[in-house]
Design a protein around this motif. Structure first.
Motif, PDB file in Angstrom:
ATOM      1  N   GLY A 133     113.053  46.489  18.269  1.00 11.65           N
ATOM      2  CA  GLY A 133     112.938  47.147  19.562  1.00 11.65           C
ATOM      3  C   GLY A 133     112.626  46.213  20.698  1.00 11.65           C
ATOM      4  N   LEU A 134     113.179  44.966  20.640  1.00 16.56           N
ATOM      5  CA  LEU A 134     112.900  44.033  21.723  1.00 16.56           C
ATOM      6  C   LEU A 134     113.583  44.447  23.011  1.00 16.56           C
ATOM      7  CD1 LEU A 134     113.140  40.617  19.880  1.00 16.56           C
ATOM      8  CD2 LEU A 134     111.084  41.845  20.579  1.00 16.56           C
ATOM      9  N   ASP A 135     114.723  45.183  22.909  1.00 21.34           N
ATOM     10  CA  ASP A 135     115.412  45.620  24.117  1.00 21.34           C
ATOM     11  C   ASP A 135     114.723  46.795  24.782  1.00 21.34           C
ATOM     12  OD1 ASP A 135     117.246  43.684  23.779  1.00 21.34           O
ATOM     13  OD2 ASP A 135     118.653  44.952  22.671  1.00 21.34           O
ATOM     14  N   ASP A 136     113.845  47.478  24.051  1.00 20.37           N
ATOM     15  CA  ASP A 136     113.168  48.632  24.599  1.00 20.37           C
ATOM     16  C   ASP A 136     111.928  48.161  25.350  1.00 20.37           C
ATOM     17  OD1 ASP A 136     112.324  51.077  25.270  1.00 20.37           O
ATOM     18  OD2 ASP A 136     111.922  51.801  23.228  1.00 20.37           O
ATOM     19  N   GLU A 137     111.901  48.368  26.659  1.00 26.67           N
ATOM     20  CA  GLU A 137     110.799  47.881  27.472  1.00 26.67           C
ATOM     21  C   GLU A 137     109.536  48.703  27.285  1.00 26.67           C
ATOM     22  OE1 GLU A 137     112.171  47.857  31.409  1.00 26.67           O
ATOM     23  OE2 GLU A 137     113.662  46.297  31.110  1.00 26.67           O
ATOM     24  N   ASP A 138     109.658  49.922  26.721  1.00 28.94           N
ATOM     25  CA  ASP A 138     108.475  50.768  26.586  1.00 28.94           C
ATOM     26  C   ASP A 138     107.502  50.223  25.555  1.00 28.94           C
ATOM     27  OD1 ASP A 138     110.554  53.708  26.969  1.00 28.94           O
ATOM     28  OD2 ASP A 138     109.615  52.418  28.464  1.00 28.94           O
ATOM     29  N   ASP A 139     107.980  49.320  24.635  1.00 29.39           N
ATOM     30  CA  ASP A 139     107.088  48.803  23.604  1.00 29.39           C
ATOM     31  C   ASP A 139     106.105  47.780  24.151  1.00 29.39           C
ATOM     32  OD1 ASP A 139     108.404  50.375  21.868  1.00 29.39           O
ATOM     33  OD2 ASP A 139     109.677  48.779  21.045  1.00 29.39           O
ATOM     34  N   TYR A 140     106.350  47.268  25.372  1.00 31.19           N
ATOM     35  CA  TYR A 140     105.496  46.223  25.912  1.00 31.19           C
ATOM     36  C   TYR A 140     104.786  46.680  27.185  1.00 31.19           C
ATOM     37  CZ  TYR A 140     108.121  43.357  22.688  1.00 31.19           C
ATOM     38  OH  TYR A 140     108.683  42.843  21.565  1.00 31.19           O
ATOM     39  N   ASP A 141     104.527  47.983  27.296  1.00 32.29           N
ATOM     40  CA  ASP A 141     103.804  48.478  28.457  1.00 32.29           C
ATOM     41  C   ASP A 141     102.350  48.066  28.449  1.00 32.29           C
ATOM     42  OD1 ASP A 141     106.086  49.635  29.330  1.00 32.29           O
ATOM     43  OD2 ASP A 141     105.611  51.658  28.630  1.00 32.29           O
ATOM     44  N   ASP A 142     101.838  47.672  27.259  1.00 31.85           N
ATOM     45  CA  ASP A 142     100.442  47.296  27.194  1.00 31.85           C
ATOM     46  C   ASP A 142     100.165  45.972  27.878  1.00 31.85           C
ATOM     47  OD1 ASP A 142     100.048  49.563  25.766  1.00 31.85           O
ATOM     48  OD2 ASP A 142     100.232  48.571  23.802  1.00 31.85           O
ATOM     49  N   PHE A 143     101.200  45.144  28.072  1.00 32.94           N
ATOM     50  CA  PHE A 143     100.971  43.828  28.655  1.00 32.94           C
ATOM     51  C   PHE A 143     100.786  43.913  30.160  1.00 32.94           C
ATOM     52  CE2 PHE A 143     101.384  41.182  25.060  1.00 32.94           C
ATOM     53  CZ  PHE A 143     102.266  41.796  24.217  1.00 32.94           C
ATOM     54  N   THR A 144     101.501  44.775  30.825  1.00 34.66           N
ATOM     55  CA  THR A 144     101.417  44.876  32.277  1.00 34.66           C
ATOM     56  C   THR A 144     101.245  46.314  32.679  1.00 34.66           C
ATOM     57  OG1 THR A 144     103.810  45.084  32.449  1.00 34.66           O
ATOM     58  CG2 THR A 144     102.901  42.863  32.603  1.00 34.66           C
ATOM     59  N   ASP A 145     100.718  46.516  33.856  1.00 37.75           N
ATOM     60  CA  ASP A 145     100.513  47.870  34.354  1.00 37.75           C
ATOM     61  C   ASP A 145     101.797  48.485  34.868  1.00 37.75           C
ATOM     62  OD1 ASP A 145      97.876  47.487  33.786  1.00 37.75           O
ATOM     63  OD2 ASP A 145      97.365  46.804  35.816  1.00 37.75           O
ATOM     64  N   GLU A 146     102.812  47.675  35.150  1.00 30.81           N
ATOM     65  CA  GLU A 146     104.032  48.186  35.745  1.00 30.81           C
ATOM     66  C   GLU A 146     105.140  48.379  34.715  1.00 30.81           C
ATOM     67  OE1 GLU A 146     105.008  45.497  38.802  1.00 30.81           O
ATOM     68  OE2 GLU A 146     103.114  45.732  39.877  1.00 30.81           O
ATOM     69  N   GLY A 147     104.870  48.146  33.460  1.00 32.89           N
ATOM     70  CA  GLY A 147     105.874  48.363  32.424  1.00 32.89           C
ATOM     71  C   GLY A 147     106.931  47.294  32.370  1.00 32.89           C
ATOM     72  N   ILE A 148     106.618  46.042  32.730  1.00 36.03           N
ATOM     73  CA  ILE A 148     107.585  44.955  32.703  1.00 36.03           C
ATOM     74  C   ILE A 148     107.630  44.394  31.291  1.00 36.03           C
ATOM     75  CG2 ILE A 148     108.186  42.727  33.711  1.00 36.03           C
ATOM     76  CD1 ILE A 148     106.535  43.493  36.135  1.00 36.03           C
ATOM     77  N   SER A 149     108.826  44.051  30.829  1.00 39.99           N
ATOM     78  CA  SER A 149     108.967  43.522  29.483  1.00 39.99           C
ATOM     79  C   SER A 149     108.377  42.130  29.402  1.00 39.99           C
ATOM     80  CB  SER A 149     110.445  43.497  29.081  1.00 39.99           C
ATOM     81  OG  SER A 149     111.148  42.612  29.930  1.00 39.99           O
ATOM     82  N   VAL A 150     108.107  41.695  28.162  1.00 41.60           N
ATOM     83  CA  VAL A 150     107.520  40.378  27.953  1.00 41.60           C
ATOM     84  C   VAL A 150     108.477  39.277  28.392  1.00 41.60           C
ATOM     85  CG1 VAL A 150     106.597  38.830  26.201  1.00 41.60           C
ATOM     86  CG2 VAL A 150     106.112  41.262  26.086  1.00 41.60           C
ATOM     87  N   ALA A 151     109.769  39.469  28.143  1.00 42.40           N
ATOM     88  CA  ALA A 151     110.743  38.450  28.530  1.00 42.40           C
ATOM     89  C   ALA A 151     110.775  38.251  30.036  1.00 42.40           C
ATOM     90  CB  ALA A 151     112.131  38.834  28.025  1.00 42.40           C
ATOM     91  N   PRO A 453     109.747  36.082  17.784  1.00 40.85           N
ATOM     92  CA  PRO A 453     110.397  35.405  18.919  1.00 40.85           C
ATOM     93  C   PRO A 453     110.937  36.425  19.913  1.00 40.85           C
ATOM     94  CG  PRO A 453     111.783  35.281  16.969  1.00 40.85           C
ATOM     95  CD  PRO A 453     110.482  35.855  16.511  1.00 40.85           C
ATOM     96  N   VAL A 454     110.609  36.238  21.172  1.00 43.71           N
ATOM     97  CA  VAL A 454     111.037  37.157  22.221  1.00 43.71           C
ATOM     98  C   VAL A 454     111.975  36.487  23.213  1.00 43.71           C
ATOM     99  CG1 VAL A 454     108.979  38.574  22.052  1.00 43.71           C
ATOM    100  CG2 VAL A 454     108.977  36.619  23.593  1.00 43.71           C
ATOM    101  N   TYR A 455     112.012  35.164  23.246  1.00 49.16           N
ATOM    102  CA  TYR A 455     112.853  34.474  24.226  1.00 49.16           C
ATOM    103  C   TYR A 455     113.036  33.033  23.769  1.00 49.16           C
ATOM    104  CZ  TYR A 455     114.784  33.412  28.850  1.00 49.16           C
ATOM    105  OH  TYR A 455     115.615  33.062  29.870  1.00 49.16           O
ATOM    106  N   GLN A 456     114.183  32.463  24.118  1.00 50.71           N
ATOM    107  CA  GLN A 456     114.437  31.063  23.801  1.00 50.71           C
ATOM    108  C   GLN A 456     115.467  30.482  24.757  1.00 50.71           C
ATOM    109  OE1 GLN A 456     115.842  31.000  19.774  1.00 50.71           O
ATOM    110  NE2 GLN A 456     117.946  31.475  20.328  1.00 50.71           N
ATOM    111  N   ILE A 457     115.349  29.200  25.006  1.00 56.12           N
ATOM    112  CA  ILE A 457     116.274  28.466  25.872  1.00 56.12           C
ATOM    113  C   ILE A 457     116.810  27.297  25.060  1.00 56.12           C
ATOM    114  CG2 ILE A 457     116.563  27.210  28.034  1.00 56.12           C
ATOM    115  CD1 ILE A 457     114.130  28.670  29.091  1.00 56.12           C
ATOM    116  N   GLU A 458     118.113  27.155  25.021  1.00 58.61           N
ATOM    117  CA  GLU A 458     118.755  26.116  24.230  1.00 58.61           C
ATOM    118  C   GLU A 458     119.134  24.927  25.107  1.00 58.61           C
ATOM    119  OE1 GLU A 458     122.053  27.641  22.116  1.00 58.61           O
ATOM    120  OE2 GLU A 458     120.853  28.896  20.762  1.00 58.61           O
TER     121      GLU A 458
END
Length: 665
Positions: A133-151, A453-458
């Motif tokens: 569920g990394l594409d679902d932004e609702d799973d990471y609402d605990d990190f920010t008050d505005e519901g922004i995804s971790v990525a 892993p939530v993000y990576q740059i090659e």
């Protein structure tokens, strides 16, 4: 009116004259809500203006090309404000949710975003990422008050490239305020950058080589940004000022002493250095000699131009009591702990300020190989370590025997590969190495809670060696093996830093028109060397002589200036004016030369040199002058052979001839 009523009225009048002072009260929640609302409105206005610009661009392209560009859903509509190809189905949901929700802010994901594809135990596959569920932004609402995804918390919307050199960047550092940064590499160079001075070309204001022929292994700014410590392959630490000029160094220790605590400096190559976050004058270094040393800049001596001693010596040991080499070291964010990662894979942590004999926390089997980086979290309760065993581990100091999370399959070939925490301890990140013809190097971000892993740059054909995330300016600095450094930032969430440079155009150098006239002047042709006339008066009164006379008159109190005597011309003829020419220039020297040459010719013409010397023997015996006169009483009478050459007609007696002159029979 009674006296009592009058006194009450006077008291009321006095109180009315006094100024009323009341303490102001602030509603913190209301202020935060107002600030959030203002930020949302500002972002909404930015998005609306961006949509209007895209719509105008789309209409202009349609008018020029006489076609109807499809919208995001694939329909040809003139009312669509978006241009470009249709979005993939996996991104339709996030796009619709972004249009429906006004509270969500931030730019879309950068174009170089790729979901993790590694299938090892430490990294999940793309299917696992979708299932998690990394594409679902609702799973990471605990990190920010505005519901922004971790990525979206990672400031990688834009990037800027800084060219360090042709070899790998092995050390990077930000200052505490984020106004400067520095890079060091395998080419022995250290480049200093200042965001306020740079333009879009991103060139350093100072390039220096503090330690020749030694790789730069670590760089660190002090808490006030005044000093920069440089650790290299040399045993001495160099200290630079904010301009990049070296002003001090540490003393070199005695490598022949067995007890390392008796030396006043390191005796082996330096592996790391770091300043105390709570003390701007103290810094720590670790070396191949098996010690960590705490230095203080107040011990600097002007006579020796170096720091002559250290404050503390910390020894790292193996389980057998032998010497362990510390490959990395660091302070905790609050300065309460000192940690070291060793080549045997152990983590050793001491309490700051106590006796550094026994460790406070110890784990002998933390990694199967050498530890390349070790960092404390901002809460100072967890420790993140990176090793040459291709793993990244998270440790809790309260349960230090086993790691909390482990990430495998992270290839590592550099002994200074770095790891770190995000400013709010939501993410951890590290770099991976690559080999020619294999998978590219990466900068990988993991979720701190589940270590997924939530993000990576090659980076194709490059390894990610160093990476630092500055908490104040919200920008990431990455050092790569191809000699470049990347600065990642977000135009909305990042402040200052590289944002000050990317908008500045390159200053055009003004060419000053200089009229250059080639003049070949002989020294004897100058005015000061011109000859004087009679009675000291100059023949030609020039403007230069008049000005000099007036200047000398003002400074010497009216006295006439004494002009320099003209230089004497070189002598080419016979001796004159008290100067003597070479031999033969005068009649006397010519006669003396001829007499000497004649006597020498007569002496050399004599065939019997011994006889010519002995003809003065009788005179010397009759009138002794030097040595012979002192030994007349005890010296024997010398007997000399009167004749050394036989006449031509005399028969030579062969028996008296030496053996080597007798003919062979």
């Amino acid at each position: 009116m009674t006296d009592k009523d009058g006194s009450e009225l006077a008291q009321v009048a006095d109180e009315s004259k006094k100024p009323s002072k009341k303490a102001r009260s602030f509603d913190v929640e209301a202020l935060f809500s107002e600030s959030r609302q203002i930020a949302q409105e500002r972002n909404r206005e930015t998005l609306e203006s961006r949509e209007v610009e895209e719509a105008e661009t789309r209409r202009r392209l349609e008018d020029e090309m006489h076609i109807s560009l499809p919208g995001p859903s694939g329909r040809h509509s003139d009312e669509d404000n978006e241009i470009g190809p249709p979005l993939p189905p996996s991104m339709m949901k996030s796009a619709d949710s972004a249009n429906d929700s006004d509270d969500e802010i931030g730019p879309p994901l950068p174009p170089n975003f790729q979901m993790p594809t590694a299938s090892s135990s430490g990294a999940s596959t793309s299917k696992d990422v979708e299932d998690s569920g990394l594409d679902d932004e609702d799973d990471y609402d605990d990190f920010t008050d505005e519901g922004i995804s971790v990525a979206q918390l990672i400031p990688t919307a834009s990037e800027a490239t800084v060219r360090h050199g042709s070899k790998s960047v092995s050390a990077i550092a930000f200052d505490s305020q984020g106004s400067k940064f520095v890079t060091g590499g395998y080419d022995y160079h250290v480049n200093l950058y200042d965001f306020a001075r740079m333009d879009v070309s991103l060139k350093p204001f100072r390039e220096t080589t503090p330690v020749e022929c030694h790789i730069i292994s670590s760089l660190a700014y002090s808490s006030n940004g005044e000093n920069l410590v440089v650790a290299s392959g040399n045993a001495q630490v160099r200290l630079l000022d904010r301009k990049g000029t070296q002003w001090a160094e540490t003393v070199r220790g005695d490598q022949y002493l067995v007890d390392l605590s008796n030396t006043k400096g390191h005796t082996g190559s330096l592996n790391g250095a770091m300043w105390n976050p709570m003390n701007k004058d103290e810094f720590m270094t670790c070396s191949d000699d098996g010690t960590l040393r705490l230095f203080n800049v107040t011990d600097y001596k002007d006579i020796t131009k170096c720091i002559n001693t250290q404050r503390q010596v910390i020894k790292t040991k193996t389980s057998n009591g032998k010497r362990a080499i510390p490959t990395t070291c660091c302070y905790s964010k609050d300065g309460k702990y000192i940690a070291a990662g060793c080549d045997d894979g152990s983590i050793q942590i001491w309490k700051y300020g106590k006796l550094y004999v026994n460790t406070t926390f110890l784990n002998r089997n933390a990694h199967a190989g050498s530890i390349t980086s070790l960092q404390f979290s901002y809460e100072a309760n967890t420790v993140l370590t990176r090793g040459l065993d291709d793993t990244l581990k998270l440790w809790d100091l309260r349960k230090f025997k086993e790691p909390i999370h482990v990430a495998d399959g992270l290839e590592n070939h550099y002994p200074m590969t770095e790891c770190g925490f995000s400013p709010r301890d939501e993410l951890v990140f590290t770099g991976t190495s690559t080999r020619p013809g294999k998978a590219p190097g990466k900068l990988v971000f993991f979720d701190l809670i589940n270590f997924k892993p939530v993000y990576q740059i090659e980076y194709p054909n490059a390894s990610c060696i160093r990476a630092q995330w500055h908490p104040k300016i919200n920008q990431i600095l990455v050092g790569l093996s191809d000699g470049t450094a990347k600065i990642y930032y977000d135009p909305v969430r990042s402040v200052r830093g590289v944002l000050q440079c990317v908008s500045k155009p390159i200053k055009r150098e003004r060419q000053t028109e200089v009229l250059r006239e080639e003049i070949i002047m002989s020294p004897l042709a100058l005015q000061m060397f011109q000859p004087r006339g009679e009675e000291g008066e100059e023949k030609d009164v020039t403007e230069w002589r008049i000005k000099k006379f007036l200047r000398m008159q003002n400074t010497t109190g009216g006295k006439r200036p004494a002009f320099k005597k003209p230089a004497e011309a070189p002598m080419s003829g016979p001796s004159a004016g008290g100067r003597v020419a070479a031999s033969g220039g005068t009649l006397h020297s010519y006669i003396a030369q001829q007499v000497g040459v004649k006597r020498n010719r007569e002496f050399l013409a004599d065939h019997d040199v011994r006889a010519s010397i002995l003809r003065h023997a009788e005179e010397a015996a009759a009138n002794p002058i030097y040595v012979a006169k002192a030994y007349l009483k005890n010296q024997p009478v010398p007997i000399f052979q009167e004749k050394t050459t036989a006449p031509e007609d005399e028969i030579v007696d062969e028996e008296l001839q030496p053996v080597f002159k007798m003919p062979k029979t």
